[in-house]
Design an enzyme around this catalytic site. Structure first.
Site: not given
Ligand SMILES: NC(=O)c1ccc[n+]([C@@H]2O[C@H](COP(=O)([O-])OP(=O)(O)OC[C@H]3O[C@@H](n4cnc5c(N)ncnc54)[C@H](OP(=O)(O)O)[C@@H]3O)[C@@H](O)[C@H]2O)c1
Length: 318
Positions: A58, A123
């Site tokens: 991110y 993830h």
């Protein structure tokens, strides 16, 4: 802000969690300054948010770490690392080894400026990647846990590609995971029967993503999505008002906006622990935290949503 115990982690956290990824990434995706993003994190803290979710990819770990530095012991930080070699397809099988994975987690710790991460996730795992993760990367995470670098082990799905939760359905047959992150919203509520009930049985904490995402934050897109589901036969077109398919939610005694209805819908779902909200906007943050703190939608409206969308599994609302 209500609080909840996050499954077997025993962590007591706010029911609203600030998501630092998605389409906003604390406003970084819209070109906001680092100071603006830090102020957003501080506004969430001031409103009682104690759960913060980020990830290597991110680009917000450093901002979050800096913003939370003085309050580290009062908050729960969740972060993640992808499972494939950089520069290869996230859906592929060019996996990191356990040793490579553990080395990358040192980077997460450094960027966050902390010596432990409360919940650390593999993830965006797909079903065909799960067995490798359980065999090779889970032991690496367990070693990191033993070393005190991470406290609890989590797993997140890739909801855009796995709208029917194939990966988490498989994963929740195993007792390994302290926390899972799943996509759930009123248009695709299939996590209800496929993820949340199994997670509850395992006392595994749950994090809800995609409560709103793109579709439910933009009424025009939401309308098109619903009409397309009707045309495709995935929802019964007879149950939809073609001119105003979601307007039944927007009555004064029900909800002021689709986003409000969407967050309240998730917040009161049994087995949904933390509802993540991702935004770069302070007014949106305030509205969303108000919605997550508000009561449930009326039972008749929940029944209507279930009747219309209860069998949808093909879209994420992205
Ligand atoms: N596989 C994974 O691990 C994975 C995948 C996706 C997400 N996540 C995590 O889940 C978190 C939540 O997902 P998300 O960020 O997509 O969150 P979300 O809360 O479902 O949707 C956020 C989107 O809705 C908009 N929005 C939010 N509140 C609004 C409001 N009141 N009015 C109008 N628009 C509004 C935001 O834009 P504005 O900035 O304009 O408010 C943003 O584009 C992420 O931040 C991330 O931490 C994890």
């Amino acid at each position: 802000m209500d609080r909840v115990v996050l499954g077997r982690t025993g962590l007591e956290v706010s029911v609203a969690g600030l998501g630092c990824g998605g389409h906003s990434r604390l406003g970084q995706a819209q070109g906001h300054s680092v100071d603006q993003s830090v102020r957003l994190v501080h506004a969430a803290l001031a409103a009682g948010v104690t759960f913060f979710d980020t990830a290597a990819v991110y680009g917000t770990e450093e901002i979050l770490g800096a913003a939370l530095k003085a309050r580290r012991s009062e908050v729960v930080i969740s972060s993640k690392q992808g499972i494939v070699q950089s520069g290869t397809s996230a859906l592929g099988q060019a996996y990191l080894s356990g040793r490579e994975y553990a080395a990358l987690v040192e980077g997460n710790l450094k960027r966050l400026g902390t010596d432990y991460i409360d919940v650390f996730h593999l993830h965006g795992v797909m079903a065909h990647q799960y067995d490798y993760c359980a065999a090779e990367l889970l032991p690496a995470l367990e070693r990191l846990k033993h070393q005190g670098k991470i406290r609890h082990i989590g797993l997140t799905e890739r909801f855009i590609h796995d709208t029917g939760h194939a990966m988490l359905r498989r994963a929740l047959q195993d007792p390994h995971w302290d926390v899972v992150m799943t996509g759930f919203n009123f248009i695709n509520p299939s996590a209800r029967g496929r993820v949340l009930s199994a997670a509850q049985q395992q006392n595994c904490g749950t994090l809800i993503m995609f409560a709103v995402r793109r579709a439910l934050s933009q009424p025009k897109i939401a309308r098109e999505l619903v009409l397309n589901l009707g045309a495709a036969g995935e929802v019964d077109a007879r149950l939809i008002d073609k001119n105003a398919p979601l307007e039944f939610l927007l009555q004064p005694e029900i909800a002021q906006s689709l986003t409000e209805a969407a967050y309240r819908f998730c917040r009161h779902e049994p087995g949904a622990d933390v509802i993540l909200t991702g935004t770069g906007s302070q007014p949106h943050l305030e509205q969303n935290l108000r919605a997550i703190s508000a009561g449930p939608l009326p039972g008749s409206i929940c029944d209507q949503l279930r009747q219309i969308f209860g069998n949808v599994t093909s879209v994420s609302g992205n």
